[in-house]
Each structure stands twice: as structure tokens, then as C-alpha cells.
Design a protein around this motif. Structure first.
Motif, mmCIF file in Angstrom:
data_model
loop_
_atom_site.group_PDB
_atom_site.id
_atom_site.type_symbol
_atom_site.label_atom_id
_atom_site.label_comp_id
_atom_site.label_asym_id
_atom_site.label_seq_id
_atom_site.Cartn_x
_atom_site.Cartn_y
_atom_site.Cartn_z
ATOM 1 N N GLU A 21 -6.833 -2.285 -9.374
ATOM 2 C CA GLU A 21 -7.981 -1.686 -10.040
ATOM 3 C C GLU A 21 -8.628 -2.687 -11.002
ATOM 4 O OE1 GLU A 21 -4.643 1.454 -9.632
ATOM 5 O OE2 GLU A 21 -4.838 -0.598 -10.403
ATOM 6 N N ARG A 61 -1.982 0.526 -6.068
ATOM 7 C CA ARG A 61 -2.284 1.454 -7.154
ATOM 8 C C ARG A 61 -1.300 1.243 -8.294
ATOM 9 N NH1 ARG A 61 -3.034 3.489 -2.232
ATOM 10 N NH2 ARG A 61 -0.778 3.462 -2.016
ATOM 11 N N THR A 62 -1.789 1.301 -9.530
ATOM 12 C CA THR A 62 -0.934 1.082 -10.688
ATOM 13 C C THR A 62 0.057 2.231 -10.854
ATOM 14 O OG1 THR A 62 -2.592 -0.251 -11.820
ATOM 15 C CG2 THR A 62 -0.927 0.806 -13.198
ATOM 16 N N CYS A 63 1.305 1.886 -11.124
ATOM 17 C CA CYS A 63 2.337 2.893 -11.326
ATOM 18 C C CYS A 63 3.296 2.412 -12.409
ATOM 19 C CB CYS A 63 3.090 3.183 -10.021
ATOM 20 S SG CYS A 63 3.751 1.717 -9.183
ATOM 21 N N LEU A 111 -4.681 6.770 -14.964
ATOM 22 C CA LEU A 111 -4.775 5.939 -13.768
ATOM 23 C C LEU A 111 -3.394 5.580 -13.237
ATOM 24 C CD1 LEU A 111 -7.643 3.387 -14.538
ATOM 25 C CD2 LEU A 111 -7.675 5.269 -12.904
ATOM 26 N N GLY A 133 -1.887 -2.569 -10.441
ATOM 27 C CA GLY A 133 -2.416 -2.587 -9.090
ATOM 28 C C GLY A 133 -3.661 -3.443 -8.971
ATOM 29 N N ASP A 185 2.400 -2.108 -5.862
ATOM 30 C CA ASP A 185 1.530 -1.330 -4.999
ATOM 31 C C ASP A 185 0.075 -1.649 -5.339
ATOM 32 O OD1 ASP A 185 0.401 0.598 -3.378
ATOM 33 O OD2 ASP A 185 1.586 2.249 -4.155
ATOM 34 N N HIS A 239 0.809 -1.225 0.000
ATOM 35 C CA HIS A 239 0.000 0.000 0.000
ATOM 36 C C HIS A 239 0.842 1.275 0.000
ATOM 37 C CE1 HIS A 239 -2.540 -3.243 1.583
ATOM 38 N NE2 HIS A 239 -3.531 -2.609 0.996
#
Length: 429
Positions: free
Chosen positions: A411, A375-377, A364, A409, A373, A212
Motif C-alpha cells: 500500500e 496486504r499489511t498485517c 488497514l 504490504g 503479504d 498474495h
């Protein structure tokens, strides 16, 4: 109870509360600990008793979480560190010092490559880098009389090469040294290197284990299987008396199961102090409780994104071992049958310029020096995490200058593909 499944260990491993004790692991936010007599504390300093005296060395919160990670990997002992880099350094430096030599896969994280090739070289530790795809003959030729260990990454960051753990373990053991494997990307949910012959496992817990982006940390786990005394001449730090602890010989006093982690704690953590904070360990444990659930979703999203990119006309290559035509698909089927990770590396036909243009238009996925993570990066390693490497070194590590690493991530996979599609539309082929 009989041996528990890994899902149960994620949720309940490492800490069992007693009657009336906290259900969640307690955060022992204290630098030091009180004792009734000097004799009681002296036993701790002599390594004659278990306990805590200063959090620079050990802390109960950290030890609860380390015990969980040891159980997840199937190891005998573990310790937490302040970062994944600290974990790799400690694991290597615990057995290799000035005048020694190590063998390492060339396909590893750029920061670790720099740690080994530059910083540890300044400390007198030399390294021979070999391709993860090298033949057994080339691998064996890399060893020297003063070689102390072999190092590699289960899934390399960001090249996504898959290490043939058994091949590297067999070579290491034939030369009387342990294999150290960084298992950050697959986590023990998708690969347990000890089952394939590895001896020491490291993690950047900052990645999927935390999951996270909340807490930086690392971990070292010992399999407890390498026989240090059988190769005593190679490992004097473990097999001869330590004058700083009243002549204790770690391999004799703590055995195969405890010698490596005890020495790493008693010497390196004592002197260098790269401890993980109890607060970060608490956050890490929260991440571990859902690791088995999250990894399946990361892999599902990574597979979907890789399949989409592999068919796109503006993409020249995709690295993801879940693709049937990927170079490492067969090794993945052996070592990673349930999935690898959510990280996909690909190169656009427009190379470095196209990579920058593509990432600029993502909505995104955020451009971050991070990976693994919720979240997508994404990032272009050649201009960020690996910018200290020359073009030749980048090529050797399997990281073209135009490579994009996208970490999928949690999503919706449809939303992720939609975001990638709209960004690709704005890139000149």
C-alpha cells in the motif's frame, strides 16, 4: 545466452516452452503417469532414468518452479514442499536422525524452534541453541562429535536479528558439516546465502515468494558445493548404499550437485509425502514473476514505517536493520545492501496490553497469523505464533512479550503511517 540477471530469472527462469507449447507453465494436475512397459517404469523406481511416476514424489509443474528457485538462489538443485515447516524438517532430517545432534541459532521462528526443540527431540535428534550474536568461541563450543548441521535464519522471524552467515558457515565447515539457512524474509532478491558460504537454503514460499496469501508452500535448495564424501563417516545416509533403492549411494551416483535433493525426494518425500500441489506451484510461479518488483516496495514501506516508529514517544524500541542505529545495521550493510524486507518489529512502552490495544484500532493492517503479504498485517507473537515458548525462551529469542510484528504490504507508505498514527493515539502510554 550469458548468465541472466535475477530480474529476468524471476520472469522467465525454470521453464522454456518449445514450439507450439504453452507460454505459461502447464499445470500437470495428475496423480500418476502412464508408461508403455513395466521395464520403463522400473528404471524410474531404480533411479536409473529421469521421469515421473507418482506426484507424491515429483510433478513436472513443481519441478519447473523448483528450477526457477534454484536459479534465483544460485543452487544446483531444488524441490518444493507443502510448507516452509516441511522444508525445514526435510532439510534437517535428511542428514540428522536418531542419535544425532544439530546446532541452531536461538533466534528463529517459533514454529521452527518448536520443531527442533520438541518434535525432533522426540525423534532422538538433540540440539544446542546459540545466540546469533555469540562469539566464535561459544559457537565452536556448541559442536559435538555427532553434530550433523548448523541452522539459522538470514533475518529471524520476528526478532529480525541478522545472521552472520560467514561466521556460522566457517564454524560449520571447520567441523565438517553444512550450514542450512532459512532465507524466507530477504528472498534471493536481497540475499543469496550461498555466496556467503551457506550450503542448503530453505524457504517458506507462502511468504514473499507467493506474496498474495494464496498458496502455502516451501522449498529446499542445494548449493551443490558441500562435499559429502569428504565427510562420509558423518553422513552415512548419503555416503553408504541405500537398500531401499537397490544399494544406490547417493553421493557417488549423483555427486555433490544432486545427492542431497535426490535423497530428500527419494526417501523423505516418498515416505512422508509433504508434496506441494501443482496448483499451488502454479500460483507460486505467478508470485515469483513479480518478486523483484515487489521486494523493493516492501523494503521502501518497511523503512518508512520503522523510521516513523523510532521517533514516536509511545514506542520503546524498534527492530529493523535498515535503521542506522539498529544493532544489526552493519551486518545488513554486508549481507543485505539493497534492503532486507518489509517486516518491522517494535515494542510499545505499555507492553503486552498496549500491543493488544494498538492492534485493535488498526484499520488497514489486519491481525493475522501471516507475514510477507501484499496486504499489511500484524500480530503479537507472544500470544500467537510463539505462545508455546516460555518467557525465558522468548527473551533468549529476542521477542519481548509486548512485541508487535507489522508486515508492511504494498500500500501507500503515507497511508500505512497514517493508520499506525491514529491507532497509537488511542493507546495509553
Amino acid at each position: 545466452m550469458s548468465k541472466q540477471n535475477i530480474e529476468t530469472v524471476c520472469v522467465q527462469g525454470g521453464y522454456t516452452p518449445g514450439n507450439g507449447e504453452p507460454r505459461q507453465i502447464p499445470i500437470i494436475q495428475s496423480t500418476t503417469f502412464k508408461y508403455a512397459t513395466s521395464e520403463d517404469m522400473g528404471k524410474l523406481f531404480d533411479l536409473e532414468a529421469n521421469g515421473y511416476f507418482y506426484s507424491r514424489l515429483q510433478n513436472p509443474t513443481n519441478d519447473y518452479v523448483a528450477a526457477k528457485i534454484a536459479a534465483l538462489e544460485g543452487g544446483s538443485a531444488a524441490m518444493l514442499t507443502s510448507s516452509g515447516q516441511a522444508a525445514n524438517f526435510y532439510a534437517l532430517f535428511n542428514i540428522a536422525s536418531c542419535g544425532d545432534h544439530i546446532v541452531s541459532s536461538s533466534s528463529i521462528y517459533g514454529g521452527t524452534f518448536n520443531l527442533i526443540s520438541v518434535t525432533m527431540a522426540k525423534m532422538g535428534v538433540e540440539c544446542t541453541f546459540v545466540s546469533p550474536d555469540c562469539t566464535e568461541e561459544d559457537l565452536n563450543a556448541a559442536f559435538q562429535p555427532n553434530t550433523k548441521c548448523v541452522f539459522g535464519e538470514t533475518i529471524a522471524n520476528p526478532a529480525l536479528t541478522v545472521l552472520d552467515i560467514e561466521k556460522f558457515a566457517q564454524a560449520a565447515h571447520s567441523h565438517g558439516v553444512p550450514l542450512i539457512v532459512d532465507n524466507t524474509f530477504p528472498t534471493p532478491i536481497n540475499c543469496r546465502p550461498f555466496e556467503w558460504g551457506a550450503d542448503i537454503v530453505t524457504h517458506s514460499t507462502t511468504k514473499y515468494m507467493d506474496g498474495h496469501g494464496a498458496a502455502v508452500g516451501g522449498a529446499i535448495v542445494d548449493s551443490g558445493k558441500f562435499d559429502w564424501l569428504a565427510h562420509a563417516e558423518k553422513f552415512p545416509g548419503l555416503c553408504t548404499p541405500d537398500d531401499s533403492y537397490h544399494g544406490i549411494t547417493y553421493a557417488e551416483k549423483f555427486g555433490k550437485e544432486g545427492a542431497f535433493i535426490t535423497k530428500c525426494t527419494a526417501q523423505l518425500m516418498r515416505d512422508l509425502g509433504s508434496i506441494q500441489s501443482p496448483q499451488h506451484a502454479f500460483y507460486l510461479n505467478l508470485g515469483l514473476e513479480s518478486l523483484h518488483v515487489r521486494m523493493a516496495r516492501h523494503c521502501e514501506n518497511g523503512q518508512a514505517v520503522a523510521e516513523y516508529l523510532a521517533k514516536h514517544p509511545k514506542v520503546s524500541s524498534v527492530s529493523y536493520c535498515g535503521l542506522i542505529n539498529d544493532k544489526y545495521h552493519a551486518l545488513a550493510a554486508k549481507y543485505l545492501p539493497h534492503g532486507s524486507c518489509g517486516v518491522v518489529s517494535f515494542e510499545l512502552k505499555g507492553r503486552r496490553a498496549a500491543a493488544g490495544e494498538f492492534m485493535k484500532h488498526l484499520k488497514l493492517a489486519a491481525i493475522e497469523t501471516h507475514v510477507a503479504d501484499a496486504r499489511t498485517c500484524c500480530l503479537n507473537p507472544a500470544s500467537s505464533t510463539h505462545r508455546q515458548m516460555t518467557d525465558a525462551q522468548l527473551q533468549e529469542a529476542g521477542i519481548p512479550a509486548g512485541l508487535v510484528r507489522i508486515s508492511c504490504g504494498l500500500e501507500s507508505k503515507e497511508d500505512l503511517i497514517g493508520d499506525i498514527a491514529q491507532a497509537l493515539e488511542q493507546v495509553n502510554a
